[in-house]
Design a protein around this motif. Structure first.
Motif, mmCIF file in Angstrom:
data_model
loop_
_atom_site.group_PDB
_atom_site.id
_atom_site.type_symbol
_atom_site.label_atom_id
_atom_site.label_comp_id
_atom_site.label_asym_id
_atom_site.label_seq_id
_atom_site.Cartn_x
_atom_site.Cartn_y
_atom_site.Cartn_z
ATOM 1 N N HIS B 94 -84.317 -103.195 12.632
ATOM 2 C CA HIS B 94 -84.175 -102.818 14.038
ATOM 3 C C HIS B 94 -85.324 -103.326 14.925
ATOM 4 O O HIS B 94 -85.114 -103.646 16.081
ATOM 5 N N ILE B 135 -80.317 -107.681 8.421
ATOM 6 C CA ILE B 135 -79.777 -106.437 8.957
ATOM 7 C C ILE B 135 -79.155 -105.656 7.796
ATOM 8 O O ILE B 135 -78.414 -106.225 6.989
ATOM 9 N N HIS B 137 -76.723 -103.811 7.165
ATOM 10 C CA HIS B 137 -75.297 -103.876 6.833
ATOM 11 C C HIS B 137 -74.849 -105.287 6.441
ATOM 12 O O HIS B 137 -73.704 -105.493 6.051
ATOM 13 N N ASP B 156 -77.594 -94.856 10.292
ATOM 14 C CA ASP B 156 -77.141 -95.851 11.259
ATOM 15 C C ASP B 156 -75.626 -95.806 11.314
ATOM 16 O O ASP B 156 -74.959 -95.844 10.279
ATOM 17 N N HIS B 158 -73.331 -97.851 12.043
ATOM 18 C CA HIS B 158 -72.507 -98.963 11.566
ATOM 19 C C HIS B 158 -72.461 -99.082 10.045
ATOM 20 O O HIS B 158 -72.020 -100.102 9.506
ATOM 21 N N SER B 374 -76.022 -109.904 15.040
ATOM 22 C CA SER B 374 -75.788 -108.479 14.772
ATOM 23 C C SER B 374 -75.040 -108.243 13.453
ATOM 24 O O SER B 374 -74.483 -109.176 12.856
ATOM 25 N N CYS B 375 -75.001 -106.986 13.049
ATOM 26 C CA CYS B 375 -74.306 -106.615 11.816
ATOM 27 C C CYS B 375 -72.804 -106.765 11.962
ATOM 28 O O CYS B 375 -72.064 -106.733 10.993
ATOM 29 N N CYS B 433 -81.935 -107.109 14.115
ATOM 30 C CA CYS B 433 -80.976 -106.519 15.059
ATOM 31 C C CYS B 433 -81.092 -107.175 16.434
ATOM 32 O O CYS B 433 -80.136 -107.237 17.194
ATOM 33 N N CYS B 436 -78.978 -107.016 19.880
ATOM 34 C CA CYS B 436 -77.906 -106.024 19.778
ATOM 35 C C CYS B 436 -78.369 -104.709 20.373
ATOM 36 O O CYS B 436 -77.594 -103.967 20.952
ATOM 37 N N VAL B 437 -79.652 -104.411 20.224
ATOM 38 C CA VAL B 437 -80.163 -103.102 20.651
ATOM 39 C C VAL B 437 -81.486 -103.237 21.400
ATOM 40 O O VAL B 437 -81.966 -102.291 22.020
ATOM 41 N N ASN B 455 -71.685 -105.027 19.091
ATOM 42 C CA ASN B 455 -70.676 -103.978 18.953
ATOM 43 C C ASN B 455 -70.674 -102.943 20.073
ATOM 44 O O ASN B 455 -69.806 -102.104 20.120
ATOM 45 N N ARG B 461 -77.490 -100.986 26.813
ATOM 46 C CA ARG B 461 -77.620 -101.215 25.383
ATOM 47 C C ARG B 461 -78.506 -102.429 25.087
ATOM 48 O O ARG B 461 -79.353 -102.403 24.220
HETATM 49 S S1 SF4 Z 1 -75.508 -102.203 15.446
HETATM 50 FE FE1 SF4 Z 1 -77.098 -103.570 16.109
HETATM 51 S S2 SF4 Z 1 -78.902 -102.272 15.974
HETATM 52 FE FE2 SF4 Z 1 -77.367 -101.276 14.734
HETATM 53 S S3 SF4 Z 1 -77.653 -102.068 12.657
HETATM 54 FE FE3 SF4 Z 1 -76.155 -103.376 13.675
HETATM 55 S S4 SF4 Z 1 -77.347 -105.066 14.487
HETATM 56 FE FE4 SF4 Z 1 -78.753 -103.418 14.061
#
Ligand code: SF4
Lengths: 199, 496
Positions: B94, B135, B137, B156, B158, B374-375, B433, B436-437, B455, B461
């Protein structure tokens, strides 16, 4: 965390759908230790202008919302991230109950783990409460009712969560009492699915 | 799409029952009523069930990341140890920088705290310097730590991603993370079972991302609330494992805490040989168990929905919730035509935040930048899909491409995808990440519009005031070369 059965307090209206966890607490505040208190971060970007000045028109900045312990809001509240910090921000800002037609699943479990009640009412009942705000509401976990100017509404709550809110249980202690069952399960799992343990 | 609710499932709710050991007792299994994949996973992880309906479940894998610091602080307060460090894995994602040093001291401290906490508790960490970092995931499946039949949790949302391999995987909050660290178990109420079937063949240029945003737009961002989704049907069978990971990843955006795909031969082929996957005789036993997770004939679901794959067009979000998504060929909604006042208010607020006009076509909306990663869409197939559009073309807006893991990065470079991205004028950065965040400081500036493969299009965001349009990697690549949100399909004509 102590349990509670009745909350009598002021309700503030936030007539917005889809208040997600990223709005409840923007990511940039999340490296702060909890001991500093997360209340000031609650809905920060919705409630402040670009220069960080509180927006006087934001519902929670209005005089009538000060001291509120109950939040009434529209559907899909707390959708999104698992960040428990979203709940910390609400709790540290003094909230004990959120009323909405629907909640994010992870948000709800996080809420209950912190003594915050996610109370589900039908969309029409929520609209009634929204138009009654600011109002004094009486929330009863025993009776599963919310009473106020518009009458009394029965709300839905998982029985497990209800017990947890009332007792303020710490799950870890409860779980450790099941030590023998857990050990037996683990022993069997090692036999039937040994590949489960990474080499 | 048709959705039917509450098909009777009462007869399977026959009270507290412990079939944790059903893997050994096949005769007993055979006699039970037909079970869904969730039923099987649930039964094989339930240690006990309380009279009030809460079940104590065994956790096979627990992933922690920088955000888990609250949970580590909690067990420290209680002076507790981590019960099963060998089933717990740390991944720095993250807050990690995607280029250079951490952007601020706070960010550096978050990464350091994870290293300290995992070291203290003897937890294996894939940290910033590890060639297997990425990441969480992406890394879990890639390393074979994620396997069919496992119960997997992570702080998390996801975490649903891992269900693509036939695991029961869901995101949890900090209190629950602390509980899992201390006990390797978690209390849960069984979710409702939903079967979401996608039948038929997807059009070229349409991907798993489009399937996901499509169903979320139709059922709502809370449409899967309280359910574990089992994705099925011929279009899901045809998806690659990468595509299934994308699809399951987005389950949470439709309100479901978990999503899964029953393991098939494709799943097995994908897993075999990965770093932590079972080997030799263990593999043979495991593979048999994995395939047995498919739902039994006649298994019943609480909710079922069917989507026609052929009807799915590339889809893009226009608002600030993933449900606010439309096919690229559509026009933006008009609040004056909304069904209720609350809806009108939401649409108006979303259009206002996004700086868009009601009733205008979505196609042609200018973007300021793009982000691929991103994941959700940071795997090798995602990068290949973007490269197929970008090859030999120039991006006319800036953009960043962050692979989902260091291994994905290495693979992409071996295939020469990095050259395509760099020659198109896009930034090829490290894994994390990232945008994405925005926790690592990779942010979209206020008011800027980003075509993003992530996502969440929530307000702020990707940074305060940032405007996010979610779409597939191919669509984001198309936005890069045209500078607008546009249909990728014509750009793919004559290309592989
Ligand atoms: S949603 Fe974004 S912040 Fe959350 S684990 Fe996936 S890549 Fe990382």
């Amino acid at each position: 965390m102590g349990g509670w059965t009745v909350e009598q307090g002021r309700a503030a209206a936030l007539p917005v759908e889809n208040i997600d966890t990223d709005q409840l607490i923007p990511a940039r505040f999340m490296s702060t230790p909890r001991s500093e208190g997360y209340g000031p971060f609650l809905l920060y970007d919705l409630g402040h202008d670009a220069d960080g000045r509180p927006d006087p028109n934001f519902p929670l900045n209005r005089a009538e919302a000060q001291g509120a312990s109950i939040l009434v809001t529209r559907r899909n509240f707390g959708a999104g991230s698992s960040r428990e910090a979203a709940v910390y921000a609400l709790v540290d800002a003094g909230f004990r109950v959120v009323i909405s037609p629907s909640f994010g699943d992870i948000f709800s479990s996080n809420a209950v783990n912190n003594g915050l009640l996610p109370a589900r009412l039908g969309p029409e009942e929520v609209e009634t409460l929204l138009s009654a705000c600011p109002a004094e509401l009486h929330v009863d976990l025993d009776a599963l009712t919310i009473s106020g100017p518009g009458g009394t509404h029965a709300f839905e709550l998982d029985p497990v969560w209800r017990q947890k809110l009332i007792n303020g249980w710490d799950d870890v202690d409860l779980t450790l009492a099941h030590g023998p069952e857990i050990a037996a399960f683990e022993a069997t799992r090692r036999t039937v699915a040994p590949w489960m343990w990474p080499a | 799409m048709t959705a039917t609710g509450n098909r009777s499932s009462e007869r399977r709710r026959n009270g507290p029952r412990n079939d944790a050991y059903d893997q050994t007792d096949r005769k007993m299994t055979a006699k039970m009523s037909p079970r869904t994949t969730l039923d099987k996973l649930w039964d094989s992880h339930q240690i006990l069930q309380r009279a009030d309906g809460a079940s104590l479940l065994w956790v096979d894998r627990h992933f922690v990341h920088e955000g888990s610091h609250h949970a580590f602080a909690r067990i420290a307060e209680k002076g507790m140890a981590v019960r099963h460090p060998e089933l717990t894995f740390g991944v720095a994602d993250h807050y990690v920088p995607t280029s250079g040093a951490p952007a601020t001291d706070d960010i550096a401290r978050m990464i350091r705290t994870l290293s300290e906490n995992t070291a203290r508790h003897d937890i294996r960490l894939f940290g910033t310097d590890d060639p297997r970092q990425g990441i969480v995931h992406v890394v879990g499946p890639e390393l074979g730590l994620t396997l069919p039949g496992l119960l997997i949790v992570c702080g998390d949302s996801h975490t649903a991603t891992h269900g693509a391999l036939g695991a029961y995987a869901f995101g949890i909050g900090a209190t629950e993370v602390a509980h899992v660290l201390a006990t390797q178990t978690i209390w849960q109420k069984k979710p409702k079972r939903m079967r979401l079937a996608v039948e038929g063949t997807l059009m070229d240029g349409v991907s798993a991302k489009d399937i996901a945003l499509n169903w979320i737009a139709r059922l709502g961002a809370d449409g899967g609330r309280g359910h574990a989704i089992e994705y099925a049907g011929s279009a899901i069978e045809a998806l690659s494992v990468e595509g299934r990971l994308t699809l399951c990843n987005l389950s949470i955006e439709g309100g479901a805490r978990s999503g899964m795909v029953a393991p098939d031969q494709k799943t097995l082929d994908w897993i075999k040989g990965r770093d932590f996957a079972p080997e030799g005789a263990d593999w043979d036993r495991a593979a048999e168990a994995f395939l047995s997770l498919a739902p039994d004939d006649g298994a019943e679901y609480d909710t079922e929905a069917v989507l026609d794959a052929a009807e799915i067009a590339p889809i893009v979000t226009w608002g600030t919730s993933p449900e606010e998504a439309l096919p690229i060929t559509a026009t933006l909604p008009d609040p004056s035509r909304a069904g209720s006042e609350a809806q009108a208010k939401r649409i108006a607020a979303s259009l206002d935040y996004m700086g868009l006009g009601a009733g205008r076509p979505l196609d042609g909306t200018p973007v300021d930048q793009i982000f691929i990663g991103s994941c959700t869409n940071g795997r090798i197939e995602d990068l290949r899909n973007a490269a197929a559009v970008l090859k030999g073309r120039l991006a006319i807006v800036p953009g960043m491409i962050s692979p989902g893991s260091a291994q994905v990065k290495a693979q992409a470079e071996q295939e020469g995808l990095d050259r395509i991205f760099i020659e198109a004028g896009l930034d090829w950065v490290g894994s994390g990440c990232s945008m994405c965040v925005g926790m690592n400081g990779d942010l979209v500036a206020p008011g800027k519009r980003c075509a993003s493969t992530t996502n969440r299009n929530f307000r702020g965001r990707q940074g305060k005031g940032a405007r996010t349009h979610l779409m597939s990697p191919a669509m984001a690549a198309a936005a890069a070369v045209t500078g607008t949100i546009t249909d990728v399909r014509p750009l793919l004509k004559g290309r592989a």
